[in-house]
Design a protein around this motif. Sequence first.
Motif, short mmCIF file in Angstrom:
data_model
loop_
_atom_site.label_atom_id
_atom_site.label_comp_id
_atom_site.label_asym_id
_atom_site.label_seq_id
_atom_site.Cartn_x
_atom_site.Cartn_y
_atom_site.Cartn_z
N VAL A 77 0.83 -1.21 0.00
CA VAL A 77 0.00 0.00 0.00
C VAL A 77 0.87 1.27 0.00
O VAL A 77 0.45 2.31 -0.48
CB VAL A 77 -0.99 -0.02 1.20
N TYR A 78 2.11 1.19 0.51
CA TYR A 78 2.99 2.37 0.51
C TYR A 78 3.21 2.86 -0.92
O TYR A 78 3.23 4.06 -1.19
CB TYR A 78 4.38 2.04 1.09
N GLY A 94 10.92 -1.14 2.06
CA GLY A 94 10.01 -0.70 3.12
C GLY A 94 10.66 0.27 4.09
O GLY A 94 11.67 0.93 3.78
N SER A 95 10.10 0.37 5.29
CA SER A 95 10.46 1.42 6.27
C SER A 95 11.95 1.54 6.59
O SER A 95 12.47 2.64 6.72
CB SER A 95 9.73 1.17 7.59
N GLN A 133 6.80 3.19 9.04
CA GLN A 133 6.06 2.78 10.23
C GLN A 133 6.49 3.66 11.41
O GLN A 133 7.67 3.98 11.56
CB GLN A 133 6.39 1.32 10.56
N GLU A 169 -1.54 0.51 10.20
CA GLU A 169 -1.11 -0.77 9.61
C GLU A 169 -1.20 -1.86 10.68
O GLU A 169 -1.12 -1.56 11.87
CB GLU A 169 0.34 -0.69 9.16
N SER A 207 12.54 -4.15 5.12
CA SER A 207 11.13 -3.86 5.43
C SER A 207 10.93 -3.61 6.91
O SER A 207 11.60 -4.22 7.76
CB SER A 207 10.24 -5.02 4.97
N GLY A 208 10.00 -2.72 7.21
CA GLY A 208 9.63 -2.48 8.60
C GLY A 208 8.90 -3.69 9.15
O GLY A 208 8.98 -3.98 10.34
N THR A 229 3.47 -6.23 7.66
CA THR A 229 2.91 -5.12 8.43
C THR A 229 2.40 -4.16 7.38
O THR A 229 3.18 -3.54 6.65
CB THR A 229 3.97 -4.48 9.36
N1 GLU Z 1 4.95 -1.49 6.49
C1 GLU Z 1 5.74 -2.12 5.48
C2 GLU Z 1 7.19 -1.80 5.70
O1 GLU Z 1 7.55 -0.82 6.23
C3 GLU Z 1 5.34 -1.71 4.07
C4 GLU Z 1 3.91 -1.94 3.76
C5 GLU Z 1 3.49 -1.51 2.36
O2 GLU Z 1 4.32 -1.54 1.45
O3 GLU Z 1 2.33 -1.15 2.22
O4 GLU Z 1 8.00 -2.54 5.30
#
Ligand code: GLU
Length: 334
Positions: A51-52, A81-82, A100, A132, A162-163, A208
């Motif tokens: 979704v990011y 990711g994060s 995140q 999330e 990734s977070g 997440t």
């Molecule tokens: N929360 C995830 C992360 O930081 C990414 C989720 C997404 O890509 O929507 O790795």
Amino acid sequence: MGTTFGGRFRRWRTTALCSFALIVSFASLPVRAAGPDLSLISIATGNRSGVYYFAGGTICARINAHRWQHGIRCLTQETGGSIDNLRALRTGSATFAIVQSDWHHNAVLGDERFEPVGPDRSLRSVFAIYAEALTVVAGRESGIVRFADLVGKRVNMGPPGSGGRATMEVVMDAVGWEAGDFPALSSLDASDVSDALCEGEIDAAIFTIAHPNLAVEDLLTSCGAQLIPVEGPGITGLVAERPYYFASTISGSTYPNQRDSVPVLALAASLVTTARTSPTEVYELVKAVFDDLPGFQDAHPAFGEFTAAQMVTQGLSAPLHSGALRYFKEKGLQ
Ligand code: GLU
């Protein structure tokens, strides 16, 4: 911070698939297309199936629609990711990032993963986008029905940047699990998880992520995978001890084949930047989203979870950037 995941899914799915194609083609235009009079900003996001990436593309599209008025052109960056995104902000290889709140907090203070590099006091918040959930999806033949059943199984934790992976490591620590308790902890990204879970190469996948999303929908509909409740004393302890975590649920029927509500560990995802970013660029980005907030919130069901007041206060792990503060003060939101 109270919110549940789900609702308004089907209409979004069609819109998302169409918008996704537009975002991908727009985001991959060559940088020189910005032209000599446009300044370029970037938003570090995540994997294309998350979704990011969609959120970053939606924000960029809104900025780019007025690029000849404010002179700013926006591109999204695909990342792990994060964790990758916070590193990109530190090195200056991204202007903005979606992250995140737990890892934003740790990067500001130099905690956990960020201990070796120390605190980054230049980090700034722009606004919170949505909540999330630490989400566990188990394969049909995995024998996993409770969170505790993960022990001894082959679990995909997500890519190293990734977070989601980093948060699952924190959760494992909190519930007293070690890497040696698992025959395999793989690092596939969301686009490769579906085949691995459906073909029985892994027993469960951890994300997440905001709900609804196409990655989880694909797993639940293509091979009978199930959402597993994330609950127990270790989870309750994390919510009690850490200000950025809260308990939430994925509402029943958020996805086809999912009847019951599923408890999860939740946190906020925010758009962030650094104090080095020009106040004008931050102001114009915030204006592009908040001048037509209902239009932005309509792009994805998760974008409508927070009210405007929540977006400027909830789960922000660093001070607001001065450009964002200027806009929010003008609109009476601060
Ligand atoms: N929360 C995830 C992360 O930081 C990414 C989720 C997404 O890509 O929507 O790795």
